[in-house]
Write a protein that holds these residues in place. Sequence first.
Motif, short mmCIF file in Angstrom:
data_model
loop_
_atom_site.label_atom_id
_atom_site.label_comp_id
_atom_site.label_asym_id
_atom_site.label_seq_id
_atom_site.Cartn_x
_atom_site.Cartn_y
_atom_site.Cartn_z
N ALA A 1 -6.36 -9.77 -4.14
CA ALA A 1 -6.12 -11.04 -3.44
C ALA A 1 -6.81 -12.17 -4.19
CB ALA A 1 -6.65 -10.96 -2.01
N THR A 2 -6.55 -12.22 -5.50
CA THR A 2 -7.13 -13.24 -6.36
C THR A 2 -6.11 -13.62 -7.42
OG1 THR A 2 -8.02 -11.77 -8.05
CG2 THR A 2 -9.40 -12.15 -6.10
N GLU A 3 -6.42 -14.64 -8.19
CA GLU A 3 -5.54 -15.06 -9.28
C GLU A 3 -5.32 -13.94 -10.27
OE1 GLU A 3 -5.29 -18.61 -12.67
OE2 GLU A 3 -6.67 -18.77 -10.97
N LYS A 4 -6.29 -13.02 -10.40
CA LYS A 4 -6.18 -11.91 -11.35
C LYS A 4 -5.26 -10.81 -10.83
CE LYS A 4 -10.80 -12.59 -13.33
NZ LYS A 4 -12.14 -11.97 -13.56
N GLY A 5 -4.88 -10.86 -9.58
CA GLY A 5 -4.03 -9.82 -9.02
C GLY A 5 -2.68 -9.76 -9.71
N SER A 6 -2.21 -8.57 -9.98
CA SER A 6 -0.90 -8.38 -10.60
C SER A 6 0.03 -7.68 -9.62
CB SER A 6 -1.02 -7.57 -11.89
OG SER A 6 -1.58 -6.29 -11.64
N THR A 7 1.34 -7.87 -9.83
CA THR A 7 2.30 -7.27 -8.93
C THR A 7 2.46 -5.79 -9.25
OG1 THR A 7 4.16 -7.88 -10.34
CG2 THR A 7 3.52 -9.43 -8.62
N CYS A 8 2.85 -5.03 -8.22
CA CYS A 8 2.96 -3.58 -8.38
C CYS A 8 3.99 -3.05 -7.39
CB CYS A 8 1.61 -2.90 -8.17
SG CYS A 8 0.88 -3.20 -6.54
N GLU A 9 4.24 -1.76 -7.42
CA GLU A 9 5.16 -1.14 -6.49
C GLU A 9 4.73 -1.43 -5.06
OE1 GLU A 9 5.32 1.02 -10.37
OE2 GLU A 9 3.73 0.27 -9.07
N LEU A 10 5.70 -1.52 -4.16
CA LEU A 10 5.43 -2.01 -2.82
C LEU A 10 4.41 -1.16 -2.07
CD1 LEU A 10 6.44 -4.41 -1.13
CD2 LEU A 10 8.14 -2.87 -0.11
N GLY A 11 4.38 0.12 -2.33
CA GLY A 11 3.46 0.99 -1.60
C GLY A 11 2.11 1.18 -2.24
N ARG A 12 1.83 0.51 -3.36
CA ARG A 12 0.60 0.79 -4.11
C ARG A 12 -0.44 -0.32 -4.05
NH1 ARG A 12 2.18 3.92 -9.71
NH2 ARG A 12 4.11 4.92 -9.04
N GLY A 13 -0.12 -1.47 -3.49
CA GLY A 13 -1.05 -2.59 -3.52
C GLY A 13 -1.87 -2.73 -2.27
N ILE A 14 -2.46 -3.91 -2.10
CA ILE A 14 -3.41 -4.14 -1.00
C ILE A 14 -2.76 -4.75 0.23
CG2 ILE A 14 -5.33 -4.38 -2.61
CD1 ILE A 14 -5.14 -7.43 -2.16
N ILE A 15 -1.50 -5.18 0.16
CA ILE A 15 -0.84 -5.77 1.32
C ILE A 15 -0.47 -4.67 2.30
CG2 ILE A 15 1.18 -7.04 2.15
CD1 ILE A 15 1.24 -8.50 -0.52
N ASP A 16 -0.76 -4.90 3.57
CA ASP A 16 -0.45 -3.96 4.64
C ASP A 16 1.04 -4.10 4.97
OD1 ASP A 16 -0.18 -2.55 7.02
OD2 ASP A 16 -2.12 -3.19 7.82
N VAL A 17 1.88 -3.31 4.31
CA VAL A 17 3.33 -3.42 4.50
C VAL A 17 3.77 -2.99 5.90
CG1 VAL A 17 5.58 -2.72 3.61
CG2 VAL A 17 3.72 -3.24 2.02
N PRO A 18 3.24 -1.91 6.47
CA PRO A 18 3.62 -1.59 7.85
C PRO A 18 3.35 -2.74 8.83
CG PRO A 18 2.58 0.30 6.85
CD PRO A 18 2.41 -0.83 5.87
#
Length: 284
Positions: free
Chosen positions: A222-239
């Motif tokens: 959750a910073t400028e250094k964050g990179s995009t990734c597969e939907l199920g692998r990052g820090i966003i709570d998708v559910p």
Amino acid sequence: MEFSRRNFIRLGALSSLSSILFTKASAESFIQKDSFNSEKDAFKLGMAGYSFVNFNLDDSLKMMKRMDIRYLCIKDFHLPLNSTAEQVAAFHQKLSGANVTGYAVGPIYMTKSKTEIDNAFDYAKLVGVDLIVGIPNKEDLEYISKKTEEYNIRYALHNHGPEDKLYPNAKSIYDLINHLSPKMGICFDMGHNMRDGREPSADLKSYHKRIFDIHLKNVTEATEKGSTCELGRGIIDVPKFVKTLRSVGYAGKCSLEFEKDMKDPLAGIAESKGYFQGVCDAVK
């Protein structure tokens, strides 16, 4: 998250299964047999055309067809802004052959002159869509607001995270447009929103009445250094995000935008689609 242990295990298995199966010869039949775009939810899964920046239209549509993703936000590298009516007709014929519908155009940058804005609205009208995703100058928002009423075409500003000095997050856009035409809205990039330190589900809940389009992605930080990734692998709570989509009655498109491995994106897009469908099936 209000998940049972069974659902939690199921989601993990679905995400892993989509990756494993895709590497085998049976991947195509596995992907094709699902039908995400059912009537279960008001929102529909699509693709942000930028995901295919390294591919021509034919190859892009082959990937979408294999994954049974049926909606495309059209980028101008697949359908140029100066296209003729005949070129637009041929473009739609190709989409139809892949069971794909172009639902919007953009993102289109229009920061040099009002002529770019005029051209974008003429382009959207010719293409036959009712939504432009754009990045304009702030001083042109009133002008664009009038154009949305004149053309009866909605306009969604795209947020691009902390590096974006114009529109870093959904709130920055909402604060600029909430007094303008109701056809002025947001293309909500949940990943860039998170990179700007703003929780996507909270902003979806706050600004959903002006969110016309969503770019689905996850990020590593959750910073400028964050990179995009597969939907199920990052820090966003998708559910949690899916639950919020349902609670606010979102009825637009949720378009996967895959910006990792952009020269070889198919496995990552397939994994993201499988994960998103797994979440939608499991979340109550």
